[in-house]
Design a protein around this motif. Structure first.
Motif, PDB file in Angstrom:
ATOM      1  N   LEU A  51       0.831  -1.205   0.000  1.00 21.76           N
ATOM      2  CA  LEU A  51       0.000   0.000   0.000  1.00 21.76           C
ATOM      3  C   LEU A  51       0.868   1.259   0.000  1.00 21.76           C
ATOM      4  CD1 LEU A  51      -2.755   1.360   0.134  1.00 21.76           C
ATOM      5  CD2 LEU A  51      -2.648   1.162   2.626  1.00 21.76           C
ATOM      6  N   SER A  52       1.949   1.254   0.763  1.00 25.64           N
ATOM      7  CA  SER A  52       2.826   2.431   0.783  1.00 25.64           C
ATOM      8  C   SER A  52       3.534   2.601  -0.559  1.00 25.64           C
ATOM      9  CB  SER A  52       3.841   2.346   1.928  1.00 25.64           C
ATOM     10  OG  SER A  52       4.767   1.315   1.712  1.00 25.64           O
ATOM     11  N   SER A  53       3.888   1.501  -1.216  1.00 28.71           N
ATOM     12  CA  SER A  53       4.519   1.597  -2.540  1.00 28.71           C
ATOM     13  C   SER A  53       3.573   2.227  -3.557  1.00 28.71           C
ATOM     14  CB  SER A  53       4.947   0.214  -3.032  1.00 28.71           C
ATOM     15  OG  SER A  53       5.961  -0.305  -2.224  1.00 28.71           O
ATOM     16  N   VAL A  54       2.313   1.804  -3.531  1.00 34.38           N
ATOM     17  CA  VAL A  54       1.316   2.386  -4.433  1.00 34.38           C
ATOM     18  C   VAL A  54       1.117   3.860  -4.112  1.00 34.38           C
ATOM     19  CG1 VAL A  54      -1.126   2.336  -5.114  1.00 34.38           C
ATOM     20  CG2 VAL A  54       0.151   0.197  -4.870  1.00 34.38           C
ATOM     21  N   THR A  55       1.048   4.192  -2.829  1.00 35.99           N
ATOM     22  CA  THR A  55       0.880   5.586  -2.402  1.00 35.99           C
ATOM     23  C   THR A  55       2.058   6.429  -2.860  1.00 35.99           C
ATOM     24  OG1 THR A  55      -0.354   4.833  -0.461  1.00 35.99           O
ATOM     25  CG2 THR A  55       0.504   7.085  -0.402  1.00 35.99           C
ATOM     26  N   ILE A  56       3.263   5.902  -2.744  1.00 33.06           N
ATOM     27  CA  ILE A  56       4.457   6.627  -3.173  1.00 33.06           C
ATOM     28  C   ILE A  56       4.401   6.913  -4.675  1.00 33.06           C
ATOM     29  CG2 ILE A  56       6.958   6.398  -3.534  1.00 33.06           C
ATOM     30  CD1 ILE A  56       6.996   4.861  -0.811  1.00 33.06           C
ATOM     31  N   VAL A 121       9.480   5.573 -11.317  1.00 27.77           N
ATOM     32  CA  VAL A 121       9.203   5.662  -9.877  1.00 27.77           C
ATOM     33  C   VAL A 121       8.863   4.284  -9.311  1.00 27.77           C
ATOM     34  CG1 VAL A 121       7.662   6.668  -8.149  1.00 27.77           C
ATOM     35  CG2 VAL A 121       8.524   8.081 -10.006  1.00 27.77           C
ATOM     36  N   THR A 122       8.139   3.480 -10.076  1.00 32.76           N
ATOM     37  CA  THR A 122       7.810   2.128  -9.614  1.00 32.76           C
ATOM     38  C   THR A 122       9.072   1.293  -9.443  1.00 32.76           C
ATOM     39  OG1 THR A 122       5.662   2.238 -10.704  1.00 32.76           O
ATOM     40  CG2 THR A 122       6.470   0.052 -10.130  1.00 32.76           C
ATOM     41  N   LEU A 123       9.994   1.373 -10.395  1.00 30.13           N
ATOM     42  CA  LEU A 123      11.252   0.625 -10.275  1.00 30.13           C
ATOM     43  C   LEU A 123      12.085   1.110  -9.093  1.00 30.13           C
ATOM     44  CD1 LEU A 123      12.313   0.240 -13.997  1.00 30.13           C
ATOM     45  CD2 LEU A 123      11.791  -1.606 -12.396  1.00 30.13           C
ATOM     46  N   VAL A 124      12.176   2.426  -8.918  1.00 26.00           N
ATOM     47  CA  VAL A 124      12.940   2.964  -7.780  1.00 26.00           C
ATOM     48  C   VAL A 124      12.308   2.538  -6.465  1.00 26.00           C
ATOM     49  CG1 VAL A 124      13.656   5.096  -6.616  1.00 26.00           C
ATOM     50  CG2 VAL A 124      13.902   4.894  -9.080  1.00 26.00           C
ATOM     51  N   THR A 125      10.983   2.594  -6.385  1.00 30.81           N
ATOM     52  CA  THR A 125      10.277   2.170  -5.178  1.00 30.81           C
ATOM     53  C   THR A 125      10.551   0.695  -4.897  1.00 30.81           C
ATOM     54  OG1 THR A 125       8.539   3.793  -5.586  1.00 30.81           O
ATOM     55  CG2 THR A 125       8.007   2.001  -4.089  1.00 30.81           C
ATOM     56  N   ASP A 126      10.537  -0.110  -5.938  1.00 29.90           N
ATOM     57  CA  ASP A 126      10.789  -1.536  -5.791  1.00 29.90           C
ATOM     58  C   ASP A 126      12.233  -1.812  -5.379  1.00 29.90           C
ATOM     59  OD1 ASP A 126       9.927  -4.194  -5.866  1.00 29.90           O
ATOM     60  OD2 ASP A 126      10.616  -4.454  -7.927  1.00 29.90           O
ATOM     61  N   ILE A 127      13.170  -1.064  -5.932  1.00 29.56           N
ATOM     62  CA  ILE A 127      14.587  -1.253  -5.602  1.00 29.56           C
ATOM     63  C   ILE A 127      14.863  -0.860  -4.155  1.00 29.56           C
ATOM     64  CG2 ILE A 127      16.897  -0.329  -6.052  1.00 29.56           C
ATOM     65  CD1 ILE A 127      16.075  -0.237  -9.056  1.00 29.56           C
ATOM     66  N   ILE A 128      14.327   0.275  -3.739  1.00 34.10           N
ATOM     67  CA  ILE A 128      14.590   0.769  -2.381  1.00 34.10           C
ATOM     68  C   ILE A 128      13.779   0.026  -1.340  1.00 34.10           C
ATOM     69  CG2 ILE A 128      14.333   2.782  -0.871  1.00 34.10           C
ATOM     70  CD1 ILE A 128      15.105   4.505  -3.242  1.00 34.10           C
ATOM     71  N   GLY A 129      12.529  -0.314  -1.676  1.00 32.77           N
ATOM     72  CA  GLY A 129      11.636  -0.959  -0.719  1.00 32.77           C
ATOM     73  C   GLY A 129      11.909  -2.444  -0.580  1.00 32.77           C
ATOM     74  N   THR A 130      10.909  -3.134  -0.077  1.00 29.98           N
ATOM     75  CA  THR A 130      11.036  -4.578   0.129  1.00 29.98           C
ATOM     76  C   THR A 130      10.259  -5.353  -0.916  1.00 29.98           C
ATOM     77  OG1 THR A 130       9.144  -4.549   1.624  1.00 29.98           O
ATOM     78  CG2 THR A 130      11.336  -4.332   2.619  1.00 29.98           C
ATOM     79  N   LEU A 134      10.369  -6.446 -10.525  1.00 27.67           N
ATOM     80  CA  LEU A 134      11.502  -6.394 -11.447  1.00 27.67           C
ATOM     81  C   LEU A 134      12.662  -5.559 -10.909  1.00 27.67           C
ATOM     82  CD1 LEU A 134       9.774  -6.031 -14.939  1.00 27.67           C
ATOM     83  CD2 LEU A 134      10.952  -8.012 -14.005  1.00 27.67           C
ATOM     84  N   GLY A 135      12.358  -4.463 -10.203  1.00 23.08           N
ATOM     85  CA  GLY A 135      13.426  -3.624  -9.652  1.00 23.08           C
ATOM     86  C   GLY A 135      14.281  -4.385  -8.650  1.00 23.08           C
ATOM     87  N   ARG A 136      13.637  -5.100  -7.747  1.00 19.64           N
ATOM     88  CA  ARG A 136      14.362  -5.885  -6.744  1.00 19.64           C
ATOM     89  C   ARG A 136      15.118  -7.021  -7.418  1.00 19.64           C
ATOM     90  NH1 ARG A 136      17.307  -5.471  -3.034  1.00 19.64           N
ATOM     91  NH2 ARG A 136      16.055  -3.648  -2.633  1.00 19.64           N
ATOM     92  N   LEU A 137      14.486  -7.678  -8.392  1.00 15.05           N
ATOM     93  CA  LEU A 137      15.147  -8.770  -9.112  1.00 15.05           C
ATOM     94  C   LEU A 137      16.372  -8.256  -9.868  1.00 15.05           C
ATOM     95  CD1 LEU A 137      15.036 -11.773  -9.821  1.00 15.05           C
ATOM     96  CD2 LEU A 137      13.531 -11.183 -11.722  1.00 15.05           C
ATOM     97  N   LEU A 138      16.259  -7.080 -10.460  1.00 15.99           N
ATOM     98  CA  LEU A 138      17.376  -6.465 -11.176  1.00 15.99           C
ATOM     99  C   LEU A 138      18.559  -6.231 -10.232  1.00 15.99           C
ATOM    100  CD1 LEU A 138      18.294  -5.183 -13.902  1.00 15.99           C
ATOM    101  CD2 LEU A 138      17.391  -3.025 -13.030  1.00 15.99           C
TER     102      LEU A 138
END
Length: 187
Positions: A51-56, A121-130, A134-138
């Motif tokens: 939910l916080s990722s979507v909000t961000i 922004v979605t990729l950055v959120t995924d990389i920084i968050g948990t 694809l961002g985390r996998l990358l």
């Protein structure tokens, strides 16, 4: 969500001189902040949930839509507004027959910017968050020096971005195919 918030907020701010004057410094500040720079700060405030990722993402990409809508409201020719009053249009008719058609090109410009920015922004959120996207996998593949996987993921991300832009272009063409020739946006 960003589209609805941006359009409604932009119409409200652009229609009220008091709100416009009060919020202009705030809007100018956020206009200058790159949306990916908001991700770490908002992540700290909201925590590492879906939910916080979507909000961000919504909070980061709403600005182009909001700012373009405010600009569109400010630049509607006074003669159009006066014409609507002279013809005795109801507020709903003014909105649907004068305001929205006048705002169309501005809103679409904001949407085009936001659509492109949303992937970043979605990729950055995924990389920084948990996240587990694809961002985390990358990042995980990069840390294990799996260069073939990293390049493959970059191709997938690029293809996805291209697909999003093509679909938005088709949407934009469908919307503006009914617009009068002189009122269509350029590009």
């Amino acid at each position: 969500m960003a589209t609805v918030l941006g359009i409604l907020g932009g119409m409200l701010i652009g229609s009220s001189n008091l709100l416009d004057r009060a919020l202009t410094p705030f809007l100018d500040f956020f206009r200058a902040v790159p949306p990916p720079a908001l991700v770490p700060a908002l992540g700290l405030l909201l925590g590492p949930t879906l939910l916080s990722s979507v909000t961000i993402v919504v909070l980061a990409i709403v600005w182009p839509i909001l700012l373009n809508t405010v600009t569109g409201i400010r630049t509607i020719p006074a003669v159009r507004k006066e014409m609507a009053r002279t013809l005795g249009l109801t507020p709903v008719e003014r909105l649907t027959k004068v305001i929205f058609p006048s705002l169309g090109p501005n809103i679409m410009t904001g949407l085009r910017i936001s659509v492109s920015m949303s992937l970043i922004v979605t990729l950055v959120t995924d990389i920084i968050g948990t996240g587990r996207g694809l961002g985390r996998l990358l990042v995980d593949q990069q840390q294990f020096f799996e260069s073939a996987s990293v390049w493959g993921l970059l191709v997938v991300i690029g293809a996805f971005g291209y697909l999003i832009n093509v679909l938005f272009g088709l949407f934009e063409t469908a919307i503006f195919s009914r617009w009068p020739e002189g009122a269509r946006p350029v590009g």
